[in-house]
Design a protein around this motif. Sequence first.
Motif, PDB file in Angstrom:
ATOM      1  N   CYS A 195       0.917  32.421  14.764  1.00 43.19           N
ATOM      2  CA  CYS A 195       0.259  31.508  15.723  1.00 43.19           C
ATOM      3  C   CYS A 195      -1.137  32.042  16.070  1.00 43.19           C
ATOM      4  O   CYS A 195      -1.259  33.114  16.668  1.00 43.19           O
ATOM      5  N   PRO A 224      -3.547  31.300  18.375  1.00 43.78           N
ATOM      6  CA  PRO A 224      -3.891  31.694  19.758  1.00 43.78           C
ATOM      7  C   PRO A 224      -2.799  32.513  20.444  1.00 43.78           C
ATOM      8  O   PRO A 224      -2.898  32.786  21.639  1.00 43.78           O
ATOM      9  N   CYS A 230      -1.663  26.048  23.053  1.00 46.30           N
ATOM     10  CA  CYS A 230      -1.368  25.585  21.688  1.00 46.30           C
ATOM     11  C   CYS A 230      -2.481  24.649  21.197  1.00 46.30           C
ATOM     12  O   CYS A 230      -2.895  23.745  21.904  1.00 46.30           O
ATOM     13  N   MET A 231      -2.950  24.911  19.954  1.00 48.68           N
ATOM     14  CA  MET A 231      -4.027  24.069  19.427  1.00 48.68           C
ATOM     15  C   MET A 231      -3.514  23.094  18.366  1.00 48.68           C
ATOM     16  O   MET A 231      -4.291  22.518  17.618  1.00 48.68           O
ATOM     17  N   CYS A 250      -2.070  23.354  15.572  1.00 49.69           N
ATOM     18  CA  CYS A 250      -2.455  23.596  14.179  1.00 49.69           C
ATOM     19  C   CYS A 250      -1.289  23.389  13.214  1.00 49.69           C
ATOM     20  O   CYS A 250      -1.484  23.091  12.051  1.00 49.69           O
ATOM     21  N   GLY A 251      -0.053  23.582  13.696  1.00 51.74           N
ATOM     22  CA  GLY A 251       1.115  23.376  12.844  1.00 51.74           C
ATOM     23  C   GLY A 251       1.501  24.565  11.985  1.00 51.74           C
ATOM     24  O   GLY A 251       2.429  24.472  11.178  1.00 51.74           O
ATOM     25  N   CYS A 290       3.000  27.323  12.814  1.00 53.90           N
ATOM     26  CA  CYS A 290       4.362  27.788  13.120  1.00 53.90           C
ATOM     27  C   CYS A 290       5.376  26.997  12.294  1.00 53.90           C
ATOM     28  O   CYS A 290       6.279  27.576  11.685  1.00 53.90           O
ATOM     29  N   MET A 318       6.462  20.028  14.407  1.00 53.25           N
ATOM     30  CA  MET A 318       5.427  19.455  15.262  1.00 53.25           C
ATOM     31  C   MET A 318       5.892  18.100  15.800  1.00 53.25           C
ATOM     32  O   MET A 318       6.454  17.291  15.062  1.00 53.25           O
TER      33      MET A 318
HETATM   34  S1  SF4 Z   1       0.953  24.627  16.566  1.00 55.27           S
HETATM   35 FE1  SF4 Z   1       2.255  26.450  16.545  1.00 55.27          FE
HETATM   36  S2  SF4 Z   1       1.028  28.028  15.510  1.00 55.27           S
HETATM   37 FE2  SF4 Z   1      -0.376  26.403  16.110  1.00 55.27          FE
HETATM   38  S3  SF4 Z   1      -1.115  27.022  18.114  1.00 55.27           S
HETATM   39 FE3  SF4 Z   1       0.629  25.699  18.517  1.00 55.27          FE
HETATM   40  S4  SF4 Z   1       2.363  27.071  18.691  1.00 55.27           S
HETATM   41 FE4  SF4 Z   1       0.695  28.229  17.728  1.00 55.27          FE
END
Ligand code: SF4
Length: 200
Positions: free
Chosen positions: A98, A100, A130-131, A133-134, A136, A147
Amino acid sequence: MNDMYGKGILKGLGVSLKRFVETYLDDLTWFGKRYRTDAGIAHRASKNARGIFTVQYPEEKIPVPEEFRFVPFLVYDEGPNGEKNLRCTSCGICAKVCPPQCIWIVRSTDPATGRPVPDPAEFMIDADICMNCGLCAEYCPFDAIKMDHDYELASGKRNVYNKERLSKPALYYESIRPLNAGRENAFRAAKVAAHAGLSE
Ligand code: SF4
Ligand code: SF4
């Protein structure tokens, strides 16, 4: 040089004019039905929509595509007695990748031996950090974190989600991402069949 100062500007104005006219053409074609009807929403979400239009949010919501990504959730399979069997093994890969660093996992331990058990005692995601990004979901080896499509998460407080808040059934995942879930289910079934073949 002429091209630079003449044709380009006219071409741009032509595109604006075309959009302007198409807006009214689509309004006439869909007279009274372009807004606030399911068919109108579907039309405006499609590639056939013409001209300029607004989405009357929150009364109207344009459906999101399957690959749309919002704050992740944890997938659980339901047991015969309604148990929530999280797929997560608390391996920690998602927390490591992850960017961030907004995932925290607490591993369960066997009270008798003190050894780690593949089941998260707690799993938290700071949804404000959380940004989306996917990564994880991409890296999880167990299809345990996915997601979400639910983007209406605004609140007046800090949004740190715990395991309870993050857990959603596999059927929900299949409903929002049918193509992905279908591929993954087929892959798992093939793996089980291959194992069964080997052990015969
Ligand atoms: S989508 Fe997942 S990896 Fe991306 S920032 Fe959010 S929790 Fe972290
Ligand atoms: S969600 Fe997946 S990657 Fe993250 S800890 Fe659980 S099993 Fe590992």
